[in-house]
Write a protein that holds these residues in place. Structure first.
Motif, PDB file in Angstrom:
ATOM      1  N   TYR A  34       0.879  -1.179   0.000  1.00 13.37           N
ATOM      2  CA  TYR A  34       0.000   0.000   0.000  1.00 13.37           C
ATOM      3  C   TYR A  34       0.910   1.221   0.000  1.00 13.37           C
ATOM      4  CZ  TYR A  34      -3.727  -3.234   1.498  1.00 13.37           C
ATOM      5  OH  TYR A  34      -4.631  -4.269   1.595  1.00 13.37           O
ATOM      6  N   ALA A  35       1.382   1.590  -1.182  1.00 10.36           N
ATOM      7  CA  ALA A  35       2.388   2.651  -1.341  1.00 10.36           C
ATOM      8  C   ALA A  35       3.581   2.336  -0.417  1.00 10.36           C
ATOM      9  CB  ALA A  35       1.784   4.028  -1.097  1.00 10.36           C
ATOM     10  N   ASP A  36       3.996   3.307   0.428  1.00  4.96           N
ATOM     11  CA  ASP A  36       5.167   3.038   1.267  1.00  4.96           C
ATOM     12  C   ASP A  36       4.778   2.782   2.724  1.00  4.96           C
ATOM     13  OD1 ASP A  36       4.303   5.585   1.671  1.00  4.96           O
ATOM     14  OD2 ASP A  36       6.255   6.554   1.448  1.00  4.96           O
ATOM     15  N   SER A  37       3.561   2.232   2.943  1.00  3.98           N
ATOM     16  CA  SER A  37       3.098   2.016   4.324  1.00  3.98           C
ATOM     17  C   SER A  37       3.992   1.078   5.126  1.00  3.98           C
ATOM     18  CB  SER A  37       1.687   1.426   4.324  1.00  3.98           C
ATOM     19  OG  SER A  37       0.808   2.325   3.767  1.00  3.98           O
ATOM     20  N   ARG A  38       4.615   0.113   4.462  1.00  3.64           N
ATOM     21  CA  ARG A  38       5.474  -0.837   5.206  1.00  3.64           C
ATOM     22  C   ARG A  38       6.901  -0.741   4.698  1.00  3.64           C
ATOM     23  NH1 ARG A  38       2.292  -4.123   8.949  1.00  3.64           N
ATOM     24  NH2 ARG A  38       0.173  -3.749   8.273  1.00  3.64           N
ATOM     25  N   SER A  39       7.375   0.485   4.486  1.00  4.58           N
ATOM     26  CA  SER A  39       8.689   0.625   3.854  1.00  4.58           C
ATOM     27  C   SER A  39       9.800  -0.009   4.684  1.00  4.58           C
ATOM     28  CB  SER A  39       8.989   2.092   3.554  1.00  4.58           C
ATOM     29  OG  SER A  39       8.706   2.864   4.674  1.00  4.58           O
ATOM     30  N   SER A  40       9.582  -0.144   6.005  1.00  3.48           N
ATOM     31  CA  SER A  40      10.661  -0.722   6.815  1.00  3.48           C
ATOM     32  C   SER A  40      10.766  -2.233   6.615  1.00  3.48           C
ATOM     33  CB  SER A  40      10.422  -0.414   8.286  1.00  3.48           C
ATOM     34  OG  SER A  40       9.158  -0.891   8.648  1.00  3.48           O
ATOM     35  N   THR A  41       9.681  -2.912   6.223  1.00  7.18           N
ATOM     36  CA  THR A  41       9.783  -4.366   6.061  1.00  7.18           C
ATOM     37  C   THR A  41      10.018  -4.800   4.615  1.00  7.18           C
ATOM     38  OG1 THR A  41       7.400  -4.255   6.404  1.00  7.18           O
ATOM     39  CG2 THR A  41       8.661  -5.560   7.980  1.00  7.18           C
ATOM     40  N   TYR A  42       9.207  -4.297   3.667  1.00  5.34           N
ATOM     41  CA  TYR A  42       9.460  -4.750   2.290  1.00  5.34           C
ATOM     42  C   TYR A  42       9.495  -3.601   1.282  1.00  5.34           C
ATOM     43  CZ  TYR A  42       4.318  -5.110   2.586  1.00  5.34           C
ATOM     44  OH  TYR A  42       2.992  -4.884   2.808  1.00  5.34           O
ATOM     45  N   GLY A  43       9.987  -2.465   1.745  1.00  6.16           N
ATOM     46  CA  GLY A  43      10.149  -1.346   0.817  1.00  6.16           C
ATOM     47  C   GLY A  43       8.806  -0.772   0.436  1.00  6.16           C
ATOM     48  N   GLY A  44       8.790  -0.012  -0.610  1.00  2.00           N
ATOM     49  CA  GLY A  44       7.506   0.547  -1.020  1.00  2.00           C
ATOM     50  C   GLY A  44       7.726   1.635  -2.039  1.00  2.00           C
ATOM     51  N   ILE A  45       6.631   2.204  -2.462  1.00  2.00           N
ATOM     52  CA  ILE A  45       6.655   3.186  -3.536  1.00  2.00           C
ATOM     53  C   ILE A  45       5.990   4.435  -2.978  1.00  2.00           C
ATOM     54  CG2 ILE A  45       5.882   3.651  -5.927  1.00  2.00           C
ATOM     55  CD1 ILE A  45       5.895   0.140  -4.546  1.00  2.00           C
ATOM     56  N   LYS A  46       6.572   5.586  -3.197  1.00  2.00           N
ATOM     57  CA  LYS A  46       5.984   6.840  -2.704  1.00  2.00           C
ATOM     58  C   LYS A  46       4.582   6.997  -3.294  1.00  2.00           C
ATOM     59  CE  LYS A  46       9.349   8.706  -0.291  1.00  2.00           C
ATOM     60  NZ  LYS A  46       9.222   7.885   0.931  1.00  2.00           N
ATOM     61  N   PRO A  47       3.636   7.483  -2.485  1.00  2.00           N
ATOM     62  CA  PRO A  47       2.262   7.600  -2.979  1.00  2.00           C
ATOM     63  C   PRO A  47       2.150   8.324  -4.334  1.00  2.00           C
ATOM     64  CG  PRO A  47       2.336   8.070  -0.646  1.00  2.00           C
ATOM     65  CD  PRO A  47       3.750   7.873  -1.079  1.00  2.00           C
ATOM     66  N   ASP A  48       2.963   9.366  -4.543  1.00  4.39           N
ATOM     67  CA  ASP A  48       2.841  10.122  -5.807  1.00  4.39           C
ATOM     68  C   ASP A  48       3.351   9.340  -7.015  1.00  4.39           C
ATOM     69  OD1 ASP A  48       1.673  12.200  -4.516  1.00  4.39           O
ATOM     70  OD2 ASP A  48       3.528  13.360  -4.285  1.00  4.39           O
ATOM     71  N   LYS A  49       4.127   8.288  -6.768  1.00  3.43           N
ATOM     72  CA  LYS A  49       4.685   7.495  -7.882  1.00  3.43           C
ATOM     73  C   LYS A  49       3.920   6.185  -8.049  1.00  3.43           C
ATOM     74  CE  LYS A  49       8.358   9.972  -8.910  1.00  3.43           C
ATOM     75  NZ  LYS A  49       7.983  10.875  -9.961  1.00  3.43           N
ATOM     76  N   TYR A  50       2.959   5.942  -7.158  1.00  2.00           N
ATOM     77  CA  TYR A  50       2.348   4.609  -7.061  1.00  2.00           C
ATOM     78  C   TYR A  50       1.599   4.195  -8.336  1.00  2.00           C
ATOM     79  CZ  TYR A  50       0.297   0.531  -4.860  1.00  2.00           C
ATOM     80  OH  TYR A  50      -0.041  -0.758  -4.556  1.00  2.00           O
ATOM     81  N   VAL A  51       0.811   5.105  -8.870  1.00  2.17           N
ATOM     82  CA  VAL A  51      -0.043   4.755 -10.013  1.00  2.17           C
ATOM     83  C   VAL A  51       0.823   4.332 -11.207  1.00  2.17           C
ATOM     84  CG1 VAL A  51      -1.747   5.678 -11.654  1.00  2.17           C
ATOM     85  CG2 VAL A  51      -1.934   6.207  -9.215  1.00  2.17           C
ATOM     86  N   GLU A  52       1.836   5.140 -11.459  1.00  2.00           N
ATOM     87  CA  GLU A  52       2.756   4.855 -12.571  1.00  2.00           C
ATOM     88  C   GLU A  52       3.414   3.476 -12.379  1.00  2.00           C
ATOM     89  OE1 GLU A  52       6.944   6.917 -13.842  1.00  2.00           O
ATOM     90  OE2 GLU A  52       5.643   8.020 -12.470  1.00  2.00           O
TER      91      GLU A  52
END
Ligand SMILES: C[S@@+](CC[C@H](N)C(=O)[O-])C[C@H]1O[C@@H](n2cnc3c(N)ncnc32)[C@H](O)[C@@H]1O
Length: 280
Positions: A34-52
């Motif tokens: 869910y975007a970068d909600s769990r960035s500490s465990t499995y990384g993530g994508i910034k909300p503004d870049k998520y759709v792309e």
């Protein structure tokens, strides 16, 4: 009895899926980051870049899904700077442009969610399960998810009005009509699009597992035995584990070795359980 396959792959689903032929899967069900909600465990994508980021992957999913198949996307927007971010809403609009039909939205109500609050909002107790299809006609086995009639029937069906005994069409033009008397003497009714399922508290070595009952419900609704299910963000392997128990073939993909190993372990365990069943 035919063999059931559960294949787990290590890598980015974008690359792994590009090796699969088109029109392969009957159901895709997944819960991506869910975007970068769990960035500490499995990384993530910034909300503004998520759709792309997601659209590149959903393009592959569109290609590998069969024309009569279904894609169920479990997702929830996070709050950023005191507002809900719009990436889920934008994603729906962009996926429609990509060629998907946004057929339905189910709500997963987490019925055992404990209470809590932030200064300007209450605790999240629901998530979206967005249903997308390639075609208007798709496989759906509605009888497989029927539920007990429930207490409403005892009072509601006791005295029927004139309109209760004929098909009463929706007054808001939805095309939905009902004949209440059809439900007399029945034990089971169709469910609604709200799924009341408990979250699973033992996290099975992954911080964001969904409950087994979630993929189970959609697998029942959209597939039959030996069909092929895909989870491109498989995490601990819940989807493949459940698919295997339900005698569906499955493919799971995860980008982290830790979860790839865990998912492999989880499906192997089921194979072992099934083997034991046969041996009885
Ligand atoms: C929300 S979790 C899925 C949890 C899963 N439903 C379960 O019950 O265990 C999302 C998973 O996607 C994986 N992931 C992130 N980016 C990925 C990518 N590009 N391709 C495949 N997997 C990815 C993460 O490592 C994480 O395990």
């Amino acid at each position: 009895m035919k063999e059931i396959r559960s294949d787990i792959y290590l890598g980015d689903c974008l690359e792994i899926l590009s090796d699969f032929p088109e029109n392969t899967f009957d159901l895709i069900i997944t819960s991506p980051p869910y975007a970068d909600s769990r960035s500490s465990t499995y990384g993530g994508i910034k909300p503004d870049k998520y759709v792309e980021w997601f659209l590149l992957r959903s393009q592959q999913m569109l290609r590998v899904l069969k024309p009569d198949g279904t894609f169920v996307l479990n997702i929830k927007e996070k709050a950023v700077n005191g507002e809900r971010h719009t990436y889920v809403i934008e994603l729906i609009l962009e996926m429609r442009k990509q060629g998907w039909l946004w057929t339905e939205e189910f709500i997963w109500h987490k019925k055992n969610c404990f209470p809590g609050k932030w200064p300007n909002r209450f605790r999240d107790a629901w998530e979206r399960c967005l249903q997308f299809n390639k075609e208007k006609k798709f496989n759906m086995y509605q009888e497989a998810v029927m539920v007990p009639m429930g207490d409403w029937a005892k009072t509601r069906l006791k005295r029927l009005s004139v309109t209760d005994k004929i098909r009463d069409n929706s007054k808001v033009g939805s095309g939905f009509g009902k004949n209440v008397s059809n439900w007399l003497n029945r034990d089971k009714a169709y469910p609604t699009n709200v799924l009341r399922l408990a979250t699973e508290c033992n996290n099975r070595k992954h911080s964001a597992v969904f409950p087994e009952a979630l993929p189970e419900w959609f697998i029942k609704l959209f597939t039959k035995e030996y069909d092929l299910v895909l989870d491109p963000f498989v995490g601990s392997g819940t989807t493949c584990h459940v698919a295997q128990q339900m005698r569906r073939n499955s493919v799971g993909i995860d980008t982290l070795r830790e979860f790839y190993d865990l998912a492999k372990q989880n499906v192997t365990q089921v194979q072992f359980e099934i083997f034991e069943e046969w041996a009885k």
